[in-house]
Design a protein around this motif. Structure first.
Motif, PDB file in Angstrom:
ATOM      1  N   ILE A  63      12.304 -14.513  11.897  1.00  0.00           N
ATOM      2  CA  ILE A  63      10.987 -14.371  11.281  1.00  0.00           C
ATOM      3  C   ILE A  63      11.166 -13.726   9.902  1.00  0.00           C
ATOM      4  CG2 ILE A  63       8.666 -13.395  11.501  1.00  0.00           C
ATOM      5  CD1 ILE A  63       9.416 -15.530  13.598  1.00  0.00           C
ATOM      6  N   GLY A  64      10.590 -14.325   8.897  1.00  0.00           N
ATOM      7  CA  GLY A  64      10.634 -13.752   7.540  1.00  0.00           C
ATOM      8  C   GLY A  64      11.961 -13.950   6.833  1.00  0.00           C
ATOM      9  N   ASN A  65      12.818 -14.832   7.327  1.00  0.00           N
ATOM     10  CA  ASN A  65      14.146 -14.976   6.698  1.00  0.00           C
ATOM     11  C   ASN A  65      14.171 -15.961   5.530  1.00  0.00           C
ATOM     12  OD1 ASN A  65      14.024 -17.493   7.875  1.00  0.00           O
ATOM     13  ND2 ASN A  65      15.826 -17.246   9.192  1.00  0.00           N
ATOM     14  N   ILE A  66      12.990 -16.502   5.190  1.00  0.00           N
ATOM     15  CA  ILE A  66      12.940 -17.477   4.089  1.00  0.00           C
ATOM     16  C   ILE A  66      12.942 -16.743   2.744  1.00  0.00           C
ATOM     17  CG2 ILE A  66      11.566 -19.329   3.051  1.00  0.00           C
ATOM     18  CD1 ILE A  66      10.433 -19.853   5.861  1.00  0.00           C
ATOM     19  N   LYS A 124       0.823  -1.218   0.000  1.00  0.00           N
ATOM     20  CA  LYS A 124       0.000   0.000   0.000  1.00  0.00           C
ATOM     21  C   LYS A 124       0.858   1.271   0.000  1.00  0.00           C
ATOM     22  CE  LYS A 124      -3.507   0.092   2.860  1.00  0.00           C
ATOM     23  NZ  LYS A 124      -4.273  -0.102   4.124  1.00  0.00           N
ATOM     24  N   GLY A 125       2.178   1.107   0.041  1.00  0.00           N
ATOM     25  CA  GLY A 125       3.073   2.259   0.001  1.00  0.00           C
ATOM     26  C   GLY A 125       3.482   2.772   1.365  1.00  0.00           C
ATOM     27  N   ILE A 126       3.125   2.051   2.426  1.00  0.00           N
ATOM     28  CA  ILE A 126       3.530   2.455   3.778  1.00  0.00           C
ATOM     29  C   ILE A 126       4.810   1.693   4.126  1.00  0.00           C
ATOM     30  CG2 ILE A 126       2.874   2.424   6.221  1.00  0.00           C
ATOM     31  CD1 ILE A 126      -0.060   2.585   5.257  1.00  0.00           C
ATOM     32  N   PRO A 127       5.863   2.403   4.567  1.00  0.00           N
ATOM     33  CA  PRO A 127       7.174   1.760   4.778  1.00  0.00           C
ATOM     34  C   PRO A 127       7.222   0.912   6.050  1.00  0.00           C
ATOM     35  CG  PRO A 127       7.286   4.069   5.429  1.00  0.00           C
ATOM     36  CD  PRO A 127       5.901   3.852   4.873  1.00  0.00           C
ATOM     37  N   MET A 128       6.641  -0.268   5.975  1.00  0.00           N
ATOM     38  CA  MET A 128       6.614  -1.166   7.137  1.00  0.00           C
ATOM     39  C   MET A 128       7.860  -2.022   7.216  1.00  0.00           C
ATOM     40  SD  MET A 128       4.979  -2.173   9.825  1.00  0.00           S
ATOM     41  CE  MET A 128       3.690  -0.979   9.585  1.00  0.00           C
ATOM     42  N   GLY A 129       8.503  -2.272   6.073  1.00  0.00           N
ATOM     43  CA  GLY A 129       9.713  -3.085   6.048  1.00  0.00           C
ATOM     44  C   GLY A 129       9.395  -4.544   6.315  1.00  0.00           C
ATOM     45  N   GLY A 130      10.419  -5.291   6.699  1.00  0.00           N
ATOM     46  CA  GLY A 130      10.229  -6.715   6.982  1.00  0.00           C
ATOM     47  C   GLY A 130      10.203  -6.985   8.462  1.00  0.00           C
ATOM     48  N   CYS A 131      10.534  -8.224   8.823  1.00  0.00           N
ATOM     49  CA  CYS A 131      10.569  -8.631  10.227  1.00  0.00           C
ATOM     50  C   CYS A 131      12.018  -8.781  10.684  1.00  0.00           C
ATOM     51  CB  CYS A 131       9.829  -9.956  10.400  1.00  0.00           C
ATOM     52  SG  CYS A 131       8.101  -9.910   9.920  1.00  0.00           S
ATOM     53  N   ARG A 132      12.185  -8.974  11.949  1.00  0.00           N
ATOM     54  CA  ARG A 132      13.517  -9.269  12.471  1.00  0.00           C
ATOM     55  C   ARG A 132      13.734 -10.780  12.388  1.00  0.00           C
ATOM     56  NH1 ARG A 132      13.833  -4.928  17.582  1.00  0.00           N
ATOM     57  NH2 ARG A 132      14.931  -3.343  16.366  1.00  0.00           N
ATOM     58  N   SER A 133      14.823 -11.158  11.711  1.00  0.00           N
ATOM     59  CA  SER A 133      15.096 -12.576  11.533  1.00  0.00           C
ATOM     60  C   SER A 133      15.281 -13.240  12.915  1.00  0.00           C
ATOM     61  CB  SER A 133      16.338 -12.761  10.672  1.00  0.00           C
ATOM     62  OG  SER A 133      17.420 -12.041  11.221  1.00  0.00           O
TER      63      SER A 133
END
Length: 274
Positions: free
Chosen positions: A271-274, A260-269
């Motif tokens: 989590i989400g490191n795949i 949606k264009g909101i800079p949420m970024g990723g997770c802290r590994s």
């Protein structure tokens, strides 16, 4: 008092190097506010709370305090928990002197305090924050299960207004019979929500509301009022649930918010490191 039946448990934004992005977090909250959301839970139940250190949590509070429209018009609940009681106390003192509406008080992961130690921890933090408090019981994540006896004991405190994920039907029934003040029972997320409402849960700490807040809120309120949910509404909710809960919910949420264009970024590994 916390008056909203539904609050949205918002993710925390991070930069690519996994450092905290306070403005990204606030941008998402602003987006929800524009959609009519009246209450959010920050630094709470999206699985990121214990990855945030004390200073990062304080930075988020300071950022929220600068947002006059949000802090004045939204019910902002802040997650308070730490593996060390002293850090939770320091955060509670910070919140006491802020315009934060209330706290969601979680229990330390891994260390598994006794029930008596948990009571001392709880009473101390509530005293220091001096805010309406939702107790957060999450044995799956922490290894600690707040007993019905402890919940009933804590319900004597006028600042304790609710409990999130109290337990199964039998435990909820026993708490309701024994409690000293009226407590709200918060469901954590939308999974098995209809069953939880039948068990006596009457409020929602929403995860899927990050995607479609209006639809999730309306669906839950209809459930409470035993109103018929149309086939079209049911299909829309099923679609939302599939988007959010198929796989890792927090990873899915962040992908959607970023899109949606909101800079949420990723997770802290990890989590989400795949």
């Amino acid at each position: 008092m916390l008056t909203e039946k539904v609050h949205i448990a918002v993710p925390t934004a991070f930069f690519e190097d996994e450092s905290i992005n306070v403005q990204g977090t606030i941008s998402h909250i602003k987006g929800l506010y524009k959609q009519g959301v009246k209450s959010v839970l920050v630094s709470g139940t999206t699985g990121e709370q214990h990855s945030l250190n004390l200073q990062e949590k304080i930075e988020i509070i300071n950022g929220l305090e600068l947002e006059e429209e949000l802090i004045s018009n939204m019910e902002i609940i802040f997650g308070v928990a730490s593996i060390r009681q002293k850090e939770a106390e320091e955060l509670a003192e910070k919140i006491c002197h802020s315009k934060i509406s209330g706290i969601m008080l979680g229990y330390p992961p891994y260390v598994i305090p006794t029930q008596q130690e948990a009571l001392v921890y709880t009473e101390r933090i509530i005293h220091l924050s001096n805010k309406p408090t939702i107790l957060y019981n999450n044995p799956k994540r922490t290894g600690f299960d707040l007993s019905e006896k402890s919940i009933i004991q804590l319900s004597k405190n006028n600042l304790v207004v609710g409990i999130k994920d109290a337990g199964n039907k039998e435990k909820v029934e026993r708490i309701k019979k024994g409690m000293h003040n009226v407590l709200y029972f918060y469901a954590g997320g939308e999974m098995d929500l209809e069953e939880k409402v039948l068990h006596g849960y009457d409020r929602l700490s929403s995860i899927a509301g990050n995607v479609l807040p209006t639809e999730i809120s309306q669906w839950f309120k209809k459930m409470l009022m035993k109103q018929i949910v149309s086939k079209q509404e049911s299909e829309k909710i099923e679609n939302i649930m599939e988007q959010v809960y198929q796989g890792n919910a927090i990873v899915n949420l962040k992908k959607h918010i970023n899109h949606k264009g909101i800079p949420m970024g990723g997770c802290r590994s990890p989590i989400g490191n795949i």
